[in-house]
Design a protein around this motif. Structure first.
Motif, PDB file in Angstrom:
ATOM      1  N   SER A 127       0.885  -0.955   0.138  1.00 12.73           N
ATOM      2  CA  SER A 127      -0.049  -0.090   0.043  1.00 12.73           C
ATOM      3  C   SER A 127       0.720   1.339   0.039  1.00 12.73           C
ATOM      4  N   GLY A 128       2.080   1.225   0.688  1.00  8.40           N
ATOM      5  CA  GLY A 128       2.801   2.341   0.723  1.00  8.40           C
ATOM      6  C   GLY A 128       3.678   2.665  -0.447  1.00  8.40           C
ATOM      7  N   LYS A 129       3.790   1.720  -1.572  1.00  4.51           N
ATOM      8  CA  LYS A 129       4.546   2.017  -2.537  1.00  4.51           C
ATOM      9  C   LYS A 129       3.923   2.369  -3.825  1.00  4.51           C
ATOM     10  N   ASN A 175      13.457   3.194  -1.498  1.00  2.00           N
ATOM     11  CA  ASN A 175      12.447   3.130  -0.578  1.00  2.00           C
ATOM     12  C   ASN A 175      11.351   4.480  -0.819  1.00  2.00           C
ATOM     13  N   GLU A 176      11.667   4.890  -2.088  1.00  2.00           N
ATOM     14  CA  GLU A 176      10.567   6.104  -2.669  1.00  2.00           C
ATOM     15  C   GLU A 176      10.380   6.999  -1.676  1.00  2.00           C
ATOM     16  N   LYS A 201       9.761  16.785   1.313  1.00  2.00           N
ATOM     17  CA  LYS A 201      10.152  15.310   1.966  1.00  2.00           C
ATOM     18  C   LYS A 201       9.266  14.529   1.959  1.00  2.00           C
ATOM     19  N   GLY A 202       9.281  13.151   2.453  1.00  2.00           N
ATOM     20  CA  GLY A 202       8.089  12.045   2.562  1.00  2.00           C
ATOM     21  C   GLY A 202       8.273  11.134   1.349  1.00  2.00           C
ATOM     22  N   THR A 203       7.317  10.371   1.223  1.00  2.00           N
ATOM     23  CA  THR A 203       7.319   9.337   0.069  1.00  2.00           C
ATOM     24  C   THR A 203       6.591   9.906  -1.024  1.00  2.00           C
ATOM     25  N   PHE A 204       6.853   9.253  -1.959  1.00  2.00           N
ATOM     26  CA  PHE A 204       6.090   9.461  -3.518  1.00  2.00           C
ATOM     27  C   PHE A 204       4.757   9.324  -3.237  1.00  2.00           C
ATOM     28  N   LYS A 205       4.008   8.361  -2.620  1.00  2.00           N
ATOM     29  CA  LYS A 205       2.542   8.545  -2.433  1.00  2.00           C
ATOM     30  C   LYS A 205       2.197   9.672  -1.120  1.00  2.00           C
TER      31      LYS A 205
END
Length: 785
Positions: free
Chosen positions: A446-448, A652-653, A678-682
């Motif tokens: 779910s996080g990728k 780690n996206e 900052k943060g993730t791609f999603k």
């Protein structure tokens, strides 16, 4: 006189003896218990076929008047033979005891042709025939008989006119194909014209298409087929009017789906169906069921007339239906079929066709399948087909050539209206729900954001391909500036290449050459991309403040990687990514907001709409094991200079970028402070550097305690009129990016380039790219001139 009298007596005695012999023979035949001949017959047939053969029921011989004979021949009776409970044994390794069983067989033989050594049988009647077909994993099968060879050619010839039977059963168990099927066959009772079968199958297939792609998709598919049929009707009609091709024309018209008038003589000569069948079981561990029709049993012997076949088969979630003819079915000389396909994903056709196709959304197609079988393979063409794939249309022709060492799939495909989301399953980028529907494991975390579903490289080695695809119009999210698509897919010896993969983007083009070598484990990939003439305002079609922006974006990327999924390829990628913007304008509001110049933003929002000129902008990232580090990221306008440093991690996206604005000119009430992404791609986060902002806020409060007017000092941004060295920077950026061989890292940069250092400012010392070279022609193209 005495001699004549003696001769008359001899002749009379001969006739008498002959009459007695005939009478005795008739009495013998009529009264003889033919069951006594069963051991002899069983033994002779068993020796001939190399298998146990037995007639376990009654064996009878009777006489009947011939049917259809006239004159004196009608007085010559025909012998009628019948036998009950016949069995043919299996090899000792077979699971079933019998290869074939038959409740009863009976037939008549014409008497007079026997004098010329011709065995003429008008018809054979079979009652409940049953056949068991088996093949082991090592290739042994039970349908190959060891027929005893004769010393010379036989003087006898067999002529069989018809075979009739009541319900028959065929079982098929194949360890090589992982197949276990049971078929029931029966006579239709009366011939069925091919046109009637075509009409019924078309309706059934249209209903099946509606179940797969929806009623609206099936309706659109029907309109596509109607348009294609109308275009070919004239040529089909002219073919049907040729006297030499009456029979073939009627069949071709039916197969192609064209509405063509057919003469009464053509209808009479068109092939008809005589046998129906149903099928159930498993194939390759997948449930299988179906039904269909074929021509008469003996029609297979006529190589001059097309043999009709019809089948509607479901294998798992895939449905295949055909109606048409086979020429010389014993040797499979050629096929001419109307073909319908429906399924959850085209990739599911692989287990029973051997053709490697990508994962797709649910699809339905209709087209014309023709082919020629040859000793070394054959060529088959699915021509002028139309289809629906998800919400997109698909049209074109595909040719399959059976050749060594691998078959070849060629074709030209066109989608006039392409839903961009329908491309997602090809790289495993569709949702987990979509994956589950097409049978793939819904393992996307779910996080990728990057797809983790692996490529099926084992299938790439079993077929070569050369396919061109054009998406003329793309329907997508309003914020995605993609207009069209073209790609040329070439697969050979396990290596897949998309040269090019071209998108129309924001008024320009994004060209990529993608090479994926699936012959090795893990897969080795090389990617080269070029962005040309991307318009700034079209890159952000939903942002009002960007609609007055001018200028173009040009860029290049070169990457290499190893891995069997898009996610692992991204995580192991190495290379460079570059982009340039020149001679453009951008909304001043965006520039003021980037510097957090609060008063100027408010003033611009209320009163000003002036745009600022972009002197130059450049981005240069080096990619090492999936991590993009910014060597150069700078934007120079008449009002500000913005630099960025940090990295983007594809493993780690995540993103860790810092943006440093430098104001040109005097600014009042500026909270100018570094920004971060900052943060993730999603789940990205964009904000202000709290530490720097707190320092300026604390200074404002401290000075405010001494002097209220002094509190404004931290909010006053002095001028920084030092511009970027655009010419040097652009010269450096025009060098083509490079990538090492797959699996190797980029070489360590050889120092800090002055232009890059100055572009990133004193606070940011980024390593420069290696020495760069570019031809004048390429430089002019890169600049967008």
């Amino acid at each position: 006189m005495a001699v004549s009298r003696r001769t008359g007596k001899i002749f009379a005695w001969v006739l008498a003896i002959l009459a007695v012999v005939i009478a005795a023979l008739v009495v013998f035949i009529l009264t003889f218990d033919w069951n006594r001949a069963r051991p002899y017959i069983n033994d002779k047939v068993s020796q001939a076929i190399g298998r146990p053969f037995a007639i376990e029921g009654d064996l009878k011989l009777g006489w009947r008047h011939p049917v259809g004979e006239t004159g004196w021949r009608a007085w010559v009776p025909w012998p009628r033979l019948s036998a009950e409970n016949i069995t043919v044994g299996n090899p000792d390794w077979a699971k079933q005891p019998h290869f074939a069983t038959l409740d009863e067989i009976d037939f008549q033989i014409k008497v007079l042709p026997l004098l010329a050594h011709d065995i003429v049988i008008p018809a054979i009647n079979l009652v409940n025939p049953s056949i068991d077909l088996e093949r082991l994993r090592d290739g042994r099968n039970n349908w190959t008989f060891r027929i005893a060879s004769s010393a010379g050619p036989s003087e006898w010839k067999l002529e069989l006119h018809d075979i009739q039977f009541a319900k028959g059963n065929i079982a098929y168990a194949d360890q090589q194909k992982k197949a276990d099927m049971q078929m029931v066959v029966d006579m239709l009772g009366q011939p069925v014209p091919i046109g009637d079968v075509m009409k019924a199958q078309e309706e059934a297939s249209r209903n099946a298409s509606a179940q797969v792609v929806g009623k609206q998709g099936a309706s659109r598919l029907a309109k596509q087929v109607a348009a294609a049929s109308a275009a070919s009707a004239a040529s089909a009609a002219s073919a049907a009017s040729e006297p030499a091709g009456v029979s073939g024309a009627s069949v071709t018209a039916a197969v192609s789906g064209a509405s063509v008038p057919v003469t009464a003589s053509a209808q009479r000569s068109a092939p008809t169906y005589g046998i129906g069948w149903t099928l159930k079981g498993t194939y390759n561990a997948t449930p299988l069921s179906g039904s269909g029709k074929v021509g008469g049993v003996l029609a297979v012997q006529d190589t001059t007339r097309p043999f009709p076949i019809q089948a509607d088969v479901r294998v798992g979630d895939t449905r295949i239906a055909v109606v048409g003819t086979v020429t010389d079915p014993v040797h499979l000389a050629a096929i001419d079929l109307r073909l319908w396909l429906q399924g959850v994903s085209m990739a599911h056709l692989y287990p029973f066709t051997g053709v490697t196709l990508p994962d797709t959304p649910p699809y339905a197609t209709e087209g014309h399948l023709i082919g020629q079988f040859k000793p070394d393979g054959g060529v088959f063409k699915y021509e002028n087909f139309t289809g629906r794939v998800g919400g997109s249309d698909l049209n074109g022709s595909m040719t399959y050539t059976a050749q060594k060492p691998r078959p070849l799939l060629q074709g030209v495909l066109v989608s006039n209206l392409l839903q961009f989301k329908d491309l997602a399953p090809i790289i495993g980028a569709d949702s987990n729900a979509s994956k589950a529907k097409r049978g793939a494991a819904p393992d996307q975390p779910s996080g990728k954001a990057l797809p983790v579903e692996e490529f099926r490289t084992d299938r790439w080695k079993e077929i070569d391909a050369d396919v061109k695809f054009t998406g003329r119009r793309i329907i997508k999210d309003p914020g995605l500036p993609i207009t069209d698509l073209y790609t040329h897919v070439v697969m050979k010896d396990g290596a897949l290449a998309l040269e090019p993969l071209r998108f129309g983007v924001a008024g320009g083009t994004l060209d990529s050459n993608i090479n994926l070598d699936g012959s090795t484990t893990p897969l080795k990939a090389r990617v080269g991309s070029q962005a040309r003439h991307l318009k700034l305002k079209q890159l952000f079609p939903t942002v009002k403040t960007m609609q007055s922006a001018l200028g173009e974006v040009n860029g290049d990327a070169a990457l290499s990687a190893t891995g069997n999924s898009p996610a692992t390829l991204a995580a192991t990628s190495n290379g460079e990514v570059k982009a340039l913007i020149t001679d453009g304008t951008v909304s001043r509001l965006y520039m003021e907001a980037a510097g957090l110049n609060v008063a100027n933003v408010v003033y611009e929002k209320l009163f000003g709409k002036r745009d600022v000129k972009i002197n130059c902008a450049a981005a240069d990232f080096v990619v090492t094991n999936g991590v993009l580090d910014s060597k150069v990221f700078a934007l120079d306008t008449d009002d500000a200079v913005i630099n960025m440093d940090g990295n983007i991690n594809l493993k780690n996206e995540t993103m860790d970028l810092n943006i440093h604005p430098h104001t040109k000119g005097f600014r009042v009430f500026s909270l100018r402070s570094p920004l971060y992404v900052k943060g993730t791609f999603k789940d990205p986060h964009v904000g202000v550097n709290a530490t720097a902002l707190a320092v300026r806020g604390g200074a404002m409060i401290g000075l405010g305690l001494l002097n209220p007017f002094a509190a404004l000092i931290p909010l006053i941004a002095p001028s920084n009129n030092k511009a970027l060295p655009c010419n040097d920077l652009l010269t450096q950026m025009r060098a083509r990016p490079d990538a090492p061989p797959p699996g190797q890292k980029m070489k360590t940069p050889r120092g800090v380039d002055a232009a890059a250092s100055e572009a990133n400012g004193a606070r940011v010392q980024a390593p420069s790219a290696p020495a760069m070279r570019m031809s004048p022609a390429s430089a002019a193209q890169y600049k967008g001139s």
